[in-house]
Design an enzyme around this catalytic site. Sequence first.
Site, mmCIF file in Angstrom:
data_model
loop_
_atom_site.group_PDB
_atom_site.id
_atom_site.type_symbol
_atom_site.label_atom_id
_atom_site.label_comp_id
_atom_site.label_asym_id
_atom_site.label_seq_id
_atom_site.Cartn_x
_atom_site.Cartn_y
_atom_site.Cartn_z
ATOM 1 N N ARG A 196 4.799 -12.731 6.718
ATOM 2 C CA ARG A 196 5.479 -11.596 7.344
ATOM 3 C C ARG A 196 6.496 -10.830 7.768
ATOM 4 O O ARG A 196 6.781 -10.739 9.143
ATOM 5 C CB ARG A 196 4.124 -11.790 8.397
ATOM 6 C CG ARG A 196 2.621 -11.310 7.796
ATOM 7 C CD ARG A 196 2.739 -10.077 6.651
ATOM 8 N NE ARG A 196 1.405 -9.924 6.167
ATOM 9 C CZ ARG A 196 -0.335 -9.291 6.958
ATOM 10 N NH1 ARG A 196 0.632 -9.117 7.881
ATOM 11 N NH2 ARG A 196 -1.063 -9.376 6.060
ATOM 12 N N ARG A 217 6.422 3.465 8.983
ATOM 13 C CA ARG A 217 5.379 3.377 10.151
ATOM 14 C C ARG A 217 4.641 4.622 9.421
ATOM 15 O O ARG A 217 3.795 4.556 8.283
ATOM 16 C CB ARG A 217 4.454 2.661 9.961
ATOM 17 C CG ARG A 217 4.468 0.894 9.694
ATOM 18 C CD ARG A 217 3.256 0.536 11.044
ATOM 19 N NE ARG A 217 1.976 0.499 10.570
ATOM 20 C CZ ARG A 217 1.162 -0.233 11.551
ATOM 21 N NH1 ARG A 217 1.420 0.786 12.295
ATOM 22 N NH2 ARG A 217 0.045 0.362 11.321
HETATM 23 C C1 LIG Z 1 -5.325 -11.662 3.757
HETATM 24 C C2 LIG Z 1 -3.800 -11.362 2.908
HETATM 25 C C3 LIG Z 1 -3.899 -9.679 3.041
HETATM 26 N N1 LIG Z 1 -2.109 -9.321 2.848
HETATM 27 C C4 LIG Z 1 -1.805 -10.982 2.492
HETATM 28 C C5 LIG Z 1 -2.200 -12.260 3.199
HETATM 29 C C6 LIG Z 1 -2.348 -13.795 2.748
HETATM 30 C C7 LIG Z 1 -1.158 -13.948 3.933
HETATM 31 C C8 LIG Z 1 -2.232 -13.842 5.276
HETATM 32 O O1 LIG Z 1 -2.788 -14.361 5.494
HETATM 33 O O2 LIG Z 1 -2.080 -13.521 6.217
HETATM 34 C C9 LIG Z 1 -0.631 -11.364 2.054
HETATM 35 C C10 LIG Z 1 0.464 -10.206 2.894
HETATM 36 N N2 LIG Z 1 0.605 -9.129 3.690
HETATM 37 C C11 LIG Z 1 1.430 -8.238 3.478
HETATM 38 C C12 LIG Z 1 2.891 -9.245 2.668
HETATM 39 C C13 LIG Z 1 4.068 -8.501 2.255
HETATM 40 C C14 LIG Z 1 5.521 -9.763 2.584
HETATM 41 C C15 LIG Z 1 5.256 -10.058 4.447
HETATM 42 O O3 LIG Z 1 5.006 -11.374 4.749
HETATM 43 O O4 LIG Z 1 6.506 -9.834 4.812
HETATM 44 C C16 LIG Z 1 2.238 -10.072 2.233
HETATM 45 C C17 LIG Z 1 2.443 -11.497 1.681
HETATM 46 C C18 LIG Z 1 2.248 -6.952 3.800
HETATM 47 C C19 LIG Z 1 1.689 -6.474 4.407
HETATM 48 N N3 LIG Z 1 -0.537 -6.291 4.471
HETATM 49 C C20 LIG Z 1 -0.452 -5.540 5.680
HETATM 50 C C21 LIG Z 1 0.217 -5.195 6.625
HETATM 51 C C22 LIG Z 1 0.159 -3.573 7.383
HETATM 52 C C23 LIG Z 1 0.561 -2.650 7.437
HETATM 53 C C24 LIG Z 1 0.602 -2.027 8.998
HETATM 54 O O5 LIG Z 1 0.343 -1.866 9.573
HETATM 55 O O6 LIG Z 1 1.543 -0.677 8.015
HETATM 56 C C25 LIG Z 1 1.688 -5.822 5.887
HETATM 57 C C26 LIG Z 1 2.596 -5.434 6.693
HETATM 58 C C27 LIG Z 1 -2.088 -5.353 5.762
HETATM 59 C C28 LIG Z 1 -3.157 -6.044 5.744
HETATM 60 N N4 LIG Z 1 -2.698 -7.221 4.248
HETATM 61 C C29 LIG Z 1 -4.435 -7.664 4.331
HETATM 62 C C30 LIG Z 1 -4.636 -7.884 5.569
HETATM 63 C C31 LIG Z 1 -5.396 -8.736 6.453
HETATM 64 C C32 LIG Z 1 -4.220 -6.869 6.195
HETATM 65 C C33 LIG Z 1 -4.858 -6.153 7.359
HETATM 66 C C34 LIG Z 1 -3.986 -6.817 8.918
HETATM 67 C C35 LIG Z 1 -2.508 -6.999 9.824
HETATM 68 O O7 LIG Z 1 -2.294 -5.505 9.054
HETATM 69 O O8 LIG Z 1 -2.126 -7.376 9.370
HETATM 70 C C36 LIG Z 1 -4.504 -8.520 3.066
#
Ligand SMILES: Cc1c2[nH]c(c1CCC(=O)O)Cc1[nH]c(c(CCC(=O)O)c1C)Cc1[nH]c(c(CCC(=O)O)c1C)Cc1[nH]c(c(C)c1CCC(=O)O)C2
Length: 366
Positions: A36, A49
């Site tokens: 992340r 965003r």
């Molecule tokens: C379980 C999981 C998800 N997504 C991901 C996982 C596995 C890793 C972990 O355990 O964190 C993986 C992920 N999600 C994202 C990336 C991009 C690359 C990076 O790591 O920078 C990666 C590798 C972007 C994202 N994925 C998400 C965002 C946030 C979106 C935003 O706020 O605009 C990003 C940058 C949204 C997301 N996506 C997911 C959730 C639960 C959420 C909401 C919670 C949160 O915001 O952290 C599912």
Amino acid sequence: MSSTEVFAPDDDKPAKKLLRVLRGEPSWPPPMWLMRQAGRYLPEFRAMRAQADFITRCMTPETAVELTLQPIRRYAMDGAILFSDILILPWAMGQPLEFRESVGPVLEPIRDRDALRRLDPSRVAEATAPVAEALRRLRAALDGHDPAADLGAGRPGATALLGFAGAPFTVACYMVEGRGSREFAETRTAAYRDPAFFEALIELLAEQTALTLCRQIEAGAEAVMLFDSWAGLLPPGEFRRHVIGPAAAIVRAVRARHPGVPVIGFPRLGGLLVGEYAAETGVDALALDTGADLEQARRLVPDRVALQGNLDPLRLLAGGDGLVAEAQAVCRALRGRPHVFNLGHGVLPQTPPEHVGMLVDAVRSA
Ligand SMILES: Cc1c2[nH]c(c1CCC(=O)O)Cc1[nH]c(c(CCC(=O)O)c1C)Cc1[nH]c(c(CCC(=O)O)c1C)Cc1[nH]c(c(C)c1CCC(=O)O)C2
């Protein structure tokens, strides 16, 4: 920096430090990137965003490229992870998905074989074509083949491009539950009540995940990571069936088409079973979560498998002398092993960007 450091004479000896370590060669100080690393803690990320919803940002190559490169410009990380999400695969198969502010992902749950049959895997390649395009542009930018690309502090030819996917069990958790959860009780209950349904879902995901990773590699990803964030919710028998088994199948399928492209596995909260995961899936590297003891990991995980991790993301958020000391302690604990420095989970949104700068300096001067 000599030119031989940048351009590999042949594929067996990649010039990028992260790739050398993932292929089993120790390096000191260790290469680093952060899960992340593109995210809300960066003001330039928050500024983008407002422009579009999350799925649109993932599916617009220009935006995905920009968001992937933001942390490279600031911190010259050794790895750039594609800006995308593990839930893009179910979305691409036709499962309705929305990312809601302060809720996270919301999907129309799939709880039986009829709902499963309505998914259409034949749409995935076309639906994810923009992801492949983003990867092609990123690879050109990172390798210095795109004169218009701005790498900031990053050096052309030094940063490896990482693709990724969710592992079948973790993606199934969101597909069945319909949203995030601490326990994914609906999902695990469904798996016990209707094992044929759950097996079919896991099998579909394993097959589609392997294809997804292969497509990412064909578009330019130099290594791929398999995120199994909820693996640790399973008892050992189910862990072997739904985590180790599918990961092994995915590694086999990716390796058959792309030998030499490293696969990083992340069976988060896998505890003592991470040794078995590392030995039996064939992954090139094992990502360790925050709770993993590094001495124990050294012993449990076969020597040929690189280790990645595992500073507590809250250490990074808190900053101060403790951050520097702990980061360097992680590096020292894995010195001599192929080790990629990372966090034990993703960067938290409240993290001050200066702390990431401090962390990078601490690791590079370890
Ligand atoms: C379980 C999981 C998800 N997504 C991901 C996982 C596995 C890793 C972990 O355990 O964190 C993986 C992920 N999600 C994202 C990336 C991009 C690359 C990076 O790591 O920078 C990666 C590798 C972007 C994202 N994925 C998400 C965002 C946030 C979106 C935003 O706020 O605009 C990003 C940058 C949204 C997301 N996506 C997911 C959730 C639960 C959420 C909401 C919670 C949160 O915001 O952290 C599912």
